[in-house]
Motif scaffolding. Sequence first.
Motif, mmCIF file in Angstrom:
data_model
loop_
_atom_site.group_PDB
_atom_site.id
_atom_site.type_symbol
_atom_site.label_atom_id
_atom_site.label_comp_id
_atom_site.label_asym_id
_atom_site.label_seq_id
_atom_site.Cartn_x
_atom_site.Cartn_y
_atom_site.Cartn_z
ATOM 1 N N LEU A 77 1.062 -1.581 0.373
ATOM 2 C CA LEU A 77 -0.088 0.102 -0.193
ATOM 3 C C LEU A 77 1.035 1.377 0.118
ATOM 4 C CD1 LEU A 77 -1.719 -2.377 2.193
ATOM 5 C CD2 LEU A 77 -3.826 -0.754 1.271
ATOM 6 N N PRO A 78 1.434 1.552 -1.547
ATOM 7 C CA PRO A 78 2.103 2.693 -1.205
ATOM 8 C C PRO A 78 1.579 4.234 -1.212
ATOM 9 C CG PRO A 78 2.105 1.401 -3.067
ATOM 10 C CD PRO A 78 1.198 0.483 -2.491
ATOM 11 N N GLY A 79 2.215 5.315 -0.225
ATOM 12 C CA GLY A 79 1.617 6.751 -0.233
ATOM 13 C C GLY A 79 2.229 7.591 -1.303
ATOM 14 N N TYR A 80 2.393 8.620 -0.975
ATOM 15 C CA TYR A 80 2.594 9.475 -2.390
ATOM 16 C C TYR A 80 3.976 9.466 -2.434
ATOM 17 C CZ TYR A 80 -2.255 11.002 -1.338
ATOM 18 O OH TYR A 80 -3.983 11.386 -0.936
ATOM 19 N N ILE A 81 4.482 7.906 -3.457
ATOM 20 C CA ILE A 81 6.162 8.516 -4.451
ATOM 21 C C ILE A 81 5.284 9.140 -5.507
ATOM 22 C CG2 ILE A 81 7.613 6.882 -5.193
ATOM 23 C CD1 ILE A 81 6.016 4.681 -3.119
ATOM 24 N N GLU A 82 6.786 9.518 -5.589
ATOM 25 C CA GLU A 82 6.964 10.705 -7.360
ATOM 26 C C GLU A 82 7.592 9.516 -8.286
ATOM 27 O OE1 GLU A 82 10.533 13.230 -9.088
ATOM 28 O OE2 GLU A 82 10.719 12.298 -7.582
ATOM 29 N N SER A 83 6.355 10.213 -9.154
ATOM 30 C CA SER A 83 6.403 9.208 -10.474
ATOM 31 C C SER A 83 5.738 10.233 -11.242
ATOM 32 C CB SER A 83 5.378 8.102 -10.022
ATOM 33 O OG SER A 83 3.676 8.074 -9.717
ATOM 34 N N GLU A 84 5.253 10.190 -12.904
ATOM 35 C CA GLU A 84 4.165 9.410 -13.696
ATOM 36 C C GLU A 84 3.235 10.307 -12.863
ATOM 37 O OE1 GLU A 84 4.499 8.210 -17.402
ATOM 38 O OE2 GLU A 84 6.697 8.459 -17.276
ATOM 39 N N MET A 85 2.604 9.197 -12.724
ATOM 40 C CA MET A 85 1.059 9.628 -11.954
ATOM 41 C C MET A 85 0.881 10.888 -10.769
ATOM 42 S SD MET A 85 -1.620 6.617 -10.271
ATOM 43 C CE MET A 85 -0.958 4.889 -11.520
ATOM 44 N N THR A 86 2.043 10.764 -9.983
ATOM 45 C CA THR A 86 1.696 11.611 -9.445
ATOM 46 C C THR A 86 2.044 12.731 -9.550
ATOM 47 O OG1 THR A 86 3.848 11.487 -7.981
ATOM 48 C CG2 THR A 86 2.494 10.492 -7.239
ATOM 49 N N ALA A 87 3.048 13.334 -10.669
ATOM 50 C CA ALA A 87 2.996 14.524 -11.580
ATOM 51 C C ALA A 87 1.786 15.763 -11.823
ATOM 52 C CB ALA A 87 4.571 14.490 -12.251
ATOM 53 N N ARG A 88 1.062 13.813 -12.809
ATOM 54 C CA ARG A 88 -0.379 14.556 -13.078
ATOM 55 C C ARG A 88 -1.347 15.131 -12.352
ATOM 56 N NH1 ARG A 88 0.951 9.786 -16.347
ATOM 57 N NH2 ARG A 88 -0.507 8.298 -15.008
ATOM 58 N N ALA A 89 -1.564 14.229 -11.657
ATOM 59 C CA ALA A 89 -2.043 15.611 -10.109
ATOM 60 C C ALA A 89 -1.648 16.200 -9.696
ATOM 61 C CB ALA A 89 -1.778 13.865 -8.867
ATOM 62 N N GLY A 90 -0.718 16.607 -9.498
ATOM 63 C CA GLY A 90 -0.464 17.995 -8.881
ATOM 64 C C GLY A 90 0.365 18.395 -8.118
ATOM 65 N N LYS A 91 0.141 19.147 -6.537
ATOM 66 C CA LYS A 91 0.678 19.165 -5.491
ATOM 67 C C LYS A 91 -0.187 18.436 -4.847
ATOM 68 C CE LYS A 91 1.316 22.430 -1.991
ATOM 69 N NZ LYS A 91 1.332 24.050 -0.845
ATOM 70 N N THR A 92 1.023 17.210 -4.608
ATOM 71 C CA THR A 92 0.537 16.168 -3.622
ATOM 72 C C THR A 92 1.212 16.341 -2.112
ATOM 73 O OG1 THR A 92 0.512 15.133 -5.584
ATOM 74 C CG2 THR A 92 1.030 13.676 -3.548
ATOM 75 N N PRO A 93 0.559 16.011 -1.148
ATOM 76 C CA PRO A 93 1.015 15.918 0.446
ATOM 77 C C PRO A 93 2.262 15.204 0.290
ATOM 78 C CG PRO A 93 -0.690 15.725 0.669
ATOM 79 C CD PRO A 93 -0.934 16.120 -0.823
ATOM 80 N N LEU A 94 3.548 15.045 1.665
ATOM 81 C CA LEU A 94 3.535 13.832 1.913
ATOM 82 C C LEU A 94 4.445 13.112 0.478
ATOM 83 C CD1 LEU A 94 1.537 12.607 5.140
ATOM 84 C CD2 LEU A 94 3.589 14.589 4.522
ATOM 85 N N LEU A 95 4.546 13.978 -0.682
ATOM 86 C CA LEU A 95 5.609 12.744 -1.535
ATOM 87 C C LEU A 95 6.962 12.611 -1.058
ATOM 88 C CD1 LEU A 95 5.175 12.426 -4.403
ATOM 89 C CD2 LEU A 95 5.282 14.356 -5.595
ATOM 90 N N ALA A 96 7.087 11.220 -0.990
ATOM 91 C CA ALA A 96 8.920 10.341 -1.296
ATOM 92 C C ALA A 96 9.127 10.586 -2.257
ATOM 93 C CB ALA A 96 8.619 9.437 -0.957
ATOM 94 N N PRO A 97 10.701 10.793 -2.528
ATOM 95 C CA PRO A 97 11.328 10.963 -3.898
ATOM 96 C C PRO A 97 11.372 9.349 -4.644
ATOM 97 C CG PRO A 97 12.608 12.109 -1.986
ATOM 98 C CD PRO A 97 11.335 11.948 -1.557
ATOM 99 N N ALA A 98 11.710 9.708 -6.136
ATOM 100 C CA ALA A 98 11.179 7.781 -6.524
ATOM 101 C C ALA A 98 12.052 7.014 -6.217
ATOM 102 C CB ALA A 98 11.481 8.513 -8.162
#
Length: 255
Positions: free
Chosen positions: A190-211
């Motif tokens: 169950l990943p949280g927010y991890i840097e990827s193309e999908m999260t990039a399309r989502a815009g500003k994302t809280p607690l984003l972990a580097p890829a």
Amino acid sequence: MTRQKPKTRKNILITGASSGLGAGMARKFAAMDRNLALCARRTDRLEALAAELRATYPGITVLIKPLDINDHDQVFSVFREFRDELGTLDRVIANAGLGKGQPLGTGHFSANKETLETNTIGLLAQCEAALEIFREQGYGHLVVVSSVSALRGMRGNITAYAASKAAAASLAEGIRSQQHSTDITVTTLLPGYIESEMTARAGKTPLLAPAEKGAQALVASIEREPAKAYVPRWPWAPLAQVMRFAPLSVIRKMG
């Protein structure tokens, strides 16, 4: 034919391996001297990744094949072909998925339908294909990539996505129950927010972990072979407990 369970999961299949979390995990496993069977729709990216890994780690085998998980017959044939070429599949990481959603009722039924079909029926095909091989071998490790969004219903563009990931987590648990006391292990990630193309399309994302950090955490969790893992563990393991009971007024701020 039943084979002896290996001490190391040497031959690893990863779907959705052309970019993002799939490519990140492939790089980490290659550095650990594992053989890789990589598949995705974008073959140009797969070819570039395979060339990179073969050049950097010449001692491993890297196989690639095109795969659209919505072509269910192709899922079964590609998995079997990989198994035949490598001899065994010790671990299958069902990572391929889609995050193409829109708020419900806004005229984008087709996008939400595609997300649900890909992330549920496409996942079912991957699990069925992997399990057929594992049952024949007598062992295997199935890894289902869900999401922390599976814990609650989410609003906006990720309503359908969150619902599909809840289905993924439930499917994995059912398989785990079915395979209890066998040498077929099932892990739900169950990943949280991890840097990827999908999260990039989502815009500003809280607690984003580097890829890089996210890929390392995913692989470390997979290697432990737990029943369930929140990734990265901090802050998502404690946050998951909060999410389960928080009112919707709090949950909706995460969407």
